[in-house]
Design an enzyme around this catalytic site. Sequence first.
Site, short mmCIF file in Angstrom:
data_model
loop_
_atom_site.label_atom_id
_atom_site.label_comp_id
_atom_site.label_asym_id
_atom_site.label_seq_id
_atom_site.Cartn_x
_atom_site.Cartn_y
_atom_site.Cartn_z
N CYS A 2 -54.85 -52.99 9.08
CA CYS A 2 -54.95 -54.43 9.30
C CYS A 2 -54.32 -54.77 10.64
O CYS A 2 -53.54 -54.01 11.20
CB CYS A 2 -54.18 -55.19 8.23
SG CYS A 2 -54.54 -54.68 6.57
N ARG A 27 -59.89 -51.64 15.40
CA ARG A 27 -59.17 -50.95 14.33
C ARG A 27 -59.98 -50.88 13.05
O ARG A 27 -59.62 -50.15 12.13
CB ARG A 27 -57.85 -51.70 14.03
CG ARG A 27 -56.91 -51.74 15.21
CD ARG A 27 -55.81 -52.76 14.97
NE ARG A 27 -54.94 -52.33 13.91
CZ ARG A 27 -53.76 -51.77 14.09
NH1 ARG A 27 -53.33 -51.56 15.31
NH2 ARG A 27 -53.02 -51.40 13.09
N TRP A 75 -58.03 -54.80 6.34
CA TRP A 75 -58.70 -53.58 5.89
C TRP A 75 -58.24 -53.43 4.46
O TRP A 75 -57.08 -53.16 4.20
CB TRP A 75 -58.27 -52.41 6.78
CG TRP A 75 -58.60 -51.06 6.23
CD1 TRP A 75 -57.80 -50.26 5.48
CD2 TRP A 75 -59.82 -50.33 6.40
NE1 TRP A 75 -58.44 -49.09 5.18
CE2 TRP A 75 -59.68 -49.10 5.72
CE3 TRP A 75 -61.02 -50.61 7.06
CZ2 TRP A 75 -60.68 -48.15 5.68
CZ3 TRP A 75 -62.01 -49.65 7.02
CH2 TRP A 75 -61.84 -48.44 6.35
N ASN A 101 -49.17 -56.66 7.20
CA ASN A 101 -49.71 -55.29 7.33
C ASN A 101 -48.83 -54.37 6.51
O ASN A 101 -47.61 -54.54 6.55
CB ASN A 101 -49.53 -54.80 8.77
CG ASN A 101 -50.71 -55.08 9.61
OD1 ASN A 101 -51.62 -55.75 9.18
ND2 ASN A 101 -50.68 -54.55 10.81
N GLY A 102 -49.40 -53.39 5.87
CA GLY A 102 -48.58 -52.42 5.14
C GLY A 102 -48.84 -52.53 3.65
O GLY A 102 -49.79 -53.18 3.22
N GLU A 481 -63.41 -26.05 7.86
CA GLU A 481 -63.21 -27.33 8.54
C GLU A 481 -62.93 -27.12 10.03
O GLU A 481 -63.46 -27.84 10.88
CB GLU A 481 -62.08 -28.11 7.85
CG GLU A 481 -61.74 -29.44 8.47
CD GLU A 481 -62.88 -30.46 8.49
OE1 GLU A 481 -63.94 -30.20 7.90
OE2 GLU A 481 -62.70 -31.51 9.13
N LYS A 485 -65.25 -28.66 13.00
CA LYS A 485 -64.72 -29.55 14.04
C LYS A 485 -65.17 -29.07 15.41
O LYS A 485 -65.60 -29.84 16.24
CB LYS A 485 -63.18 -29.60 14.02
CG LYS A 485 -62.52 -30.43 12.98
CD LYS A 485 -62.67 -31.91 13.12
CE LYS A 485 -63.88 -32.44 12.48
NZ LYS A 485 -64.02 -32.76 11.13
N GLU A 488 -68.99 -29.63 15.90
CA GLU A 488 -69.34 -31.06 15.96
C GLU A 488 -69.11 -31.67 17.33
O GLU A 488 -69.94 -32.43 17.82
CB GLU A 488 -68.44 -31.85 14.98
CG GLU A 488 -68.89 -31.92 13.56
CD GLU A 488 -67.96 -32.78 12.73
OE1 GLU A 488 -68.46 -33.69 12.06
OE2 GLU A 488 -66.72 -32.56 12.73
N HIS A 504 -69.95 -7.47 5.60
CA HIS A 504 -71.21 -7.32 4.87
C HIS A 504 -72.38 -7.95 5.63
O HIS A 504 -73.21 -8.64 5.05
CB HIS A 504 -71.09 -7.93 3.47
CG HIS A 504 -70.05 -7.25 2.64
ND1 HIS A 504 -70.17 -5.95 2.20
CD2 HIS A 504 -68.83 -7.68 2.22
CE1 HIS A 504 -69.09 -5.61 1.52
NE2 HIS A 504 -68.25 -6.64 1.52
N LYS A 603 -71.32 -41.45 11.80
CA LYS A 603 -70.07 -41.51 11.03
C LYS A 603 -70.37 -41.55 9.54
O LYS A 603 -69.69 -40.91 8.74
CB LYS A 603 -69.29 -42.76 11.46
CG LYS A 603 -67.96 -42.93 10.77
CD LYS A 603 -66.93 -42.02 11.38
CE LYS A 603 -65.62 -41.97 10.61
NZ LYS A 603 -64.96 -40.66 10.77
C1 G6P Z 1 -71.04 -37.33 8.15
C2 G6P Z 1 -69.83 -37.26 9.09
C3 G6P Z 1 -68.85 -36.18 8.61
C4 G6P Z 1 -68.44 -36.47 7.16
C5 G6P Z 1 -69.69 -36.53 6.25
C6 G6P Z 1 -69.31 -37.04 4.88
O1 G6P Z 1 -71.83 -36.20 8.29
O2 G6P Z 1 -70.24 -36.98 10.41
O3 G6P Z 1 -67.69 -36.20 9.43
O4 G6P Z 1 -67.58 -35.45 6.73
O5 G6P Z 1 -70.62 -37.47 6.78
O6 G6P Z 1 -68.87 -38.35 5.00
P1 G6P Z 1 -68.02 -39.10 3.91
O7 G6P Z 1 -67.87 -40.51 4.46
O8 G6P Z 1 -68.82 -39.08 2.65
O9 G6P Z 1 -66.72 -38.40 3.77
#
Ligand code: G6P
Length: 608
Positions: A2, A27, A75, A101-102, A481, A485, A488, A504, A603
């Site tokens: 927020c 934000r 938020w 906020n918080g 992960e 990263k 991506e 294998h 996103k």
């Molecule tokens: C998209 C994003 C990823 C994310 C995935 C799942 O592909 O680019 O970064 O992990 O969606 O998103 P979610 O909001 O369900 O965690």
Amino acid sequence: MCGIVGYVGNENAAPILIECLKKLEYRGYDSAGIAVIDKNEINMVKATGKIKNLCDKTNDGCSLSGNIGIAHTRWATHGAPNDINAHPHVSNNKKFAVVHNGIIENYMDLKKELVDKGYKFNSETDTEVVVHLLDMYYDKDFKKSVMKTVSRLEGSYALGVICKDYPNTIYAAMLNSPLIIGVGVSENYFASDVTALVQHTKNVIYIEEGEFAEITREKINVFDCTGEPVAREITRIVWDVEAAEKGGYEHFMLKEIMEQPRAIKSAIEPRIKKGKITLDDSGMPDDIMKDINRIVITACGSAYHAACTGKYMIEQLARIPVEVDLASEFRYRNPIINKSTLVIVISQSGETADTIAALKEAKQLGAPVLAIVNVVGSAISKLADYVIYTWAGPEIAVATTKGYTTQVTVLCLLSVFLAQKVGSIDKKTASSLTEDIQQIPKLAQRAIDLNPQIPYLARKYHNERSMFFIGRNTDYAVCLEGSLKLKEISYIHSEAYAAGELKHGTIALIDNDRLVVALACNERLLDKLVSNIREVKARGAKVLGIITERSTKIIPESDDIIYIPEGNTLFNAVAQVIPLQLFAYYVALENDCDIDKPKNLAKSVTVE
Ligand code: G6P
């Protein structure tokens, strides 16, 4: 999260406050509101959705008069995003208004006390207790009522408060949540974030934890929690507006990486009471595990990788079989699910189409569904039977960082919680595991502090065409992960492999100078990993070893090293992934990539 802002001066407050709120839009938020004092009355307007809606309702603020006011972008945490839950909140007699906020962690206890005294609550927020406390403690002395109110609050807050009896005074207080005071000429401000203020003033006062400020048109007085004055100097901000929006970081991704220790703390703290994990806020009944004999976790992308760490943790501690599946696969494989299966869906956005479809499928088959979600009021949070929020705050960079680590953190909490429910661990073990979880925010910070060499490593390796990430057990889940990263945001091909599986087939791709990132944090499996590292080295690979601080075995096998702080191996995925996020970030930076908005990615993927 927020954003809050306040103004007192000679100008009309509302248009200024709305301008300041717009600077906080980056934000992320889901509603906004404003309150001003005009002719000794508090006038308030709130709007769900964009600040534009607040502008439309108030003619850009011009329809509200008054030289003093407070405003907020929300938020959602406690309660859905709507006009009623939006801030400011006012006392029943409309004497006080507050923005916050918080999270007030003891708000349930306070609410009960206030309801018993006859206060009427309008919203579902934790914040509303503040405004009723102010009224309860008010004895014609605004400062005293602020002091008494904040002394009752546990958790975190940055607060801005106005009282209609004091039309030239704002009080602003803070604990564990950012707050700054802006110093103008015949006008003064407060805000949660420097961004809101730089267009008006670059002179600010930073107040400290537990302190509060009395802000009038002419003067700013800062007090400690006992009401004694404290001297605080004025600091000159050198940032421009754009830099301020990213908190001084070059990219949102880096800002969000650095926010992780705090975000993780937000996920943990409200859920540990008297040394015990409680997930009351999820709505799960006490006997949730009564008829459950199996768990299925389903998700997409990084959330799926979080699910993979969850499998190790839940199976290890609760001894319940856990199956992990990609949401896009789960749906079309005619899954064997029934009311004895607890289905857990994980999603940062709560809007991913494949995950929503998997959730619906699970519900249709009669399974209870628990969602681990960041965004309050999202589709998944509404569809699931129970919800555990990750409290990561808004995530703006497309590549998730704090979204993922808070999901893993919630899974750490959940694994101990479920183990207690099914009786697979005793009280003593539960309490020592809970203490280990409480260490995670510190370990996350240490994982950042231990590795200043990462930009240098990125410079060394940014021209690689392809990389491999190898590890075993939870280290392997983290490899998934770390590898995602890298691809991506830097567009370098990479693959994550269970270290023992490489031989294998995929080992055919290892040749001279290929970089292999070896996660070697699991003490129990180190010897096995040494053998896997030797296999790739024998084929000419270079090795970037990811090792815990005290571990030495991998050092002679590695060309370069990244250190991970020592923590409970089962819960250490969070600390392990952070240097990998940083490595991906700096490699992408070297390669001049559009880090916050990588090509071809979204996103939130709302199509199947
Ligand atoms: C998209 C994003 C990823 C994310 C995935 C799942 O592909 O680019 O970064 O992990 O969606 O998103 P979610 O909001 O369900 O965690």
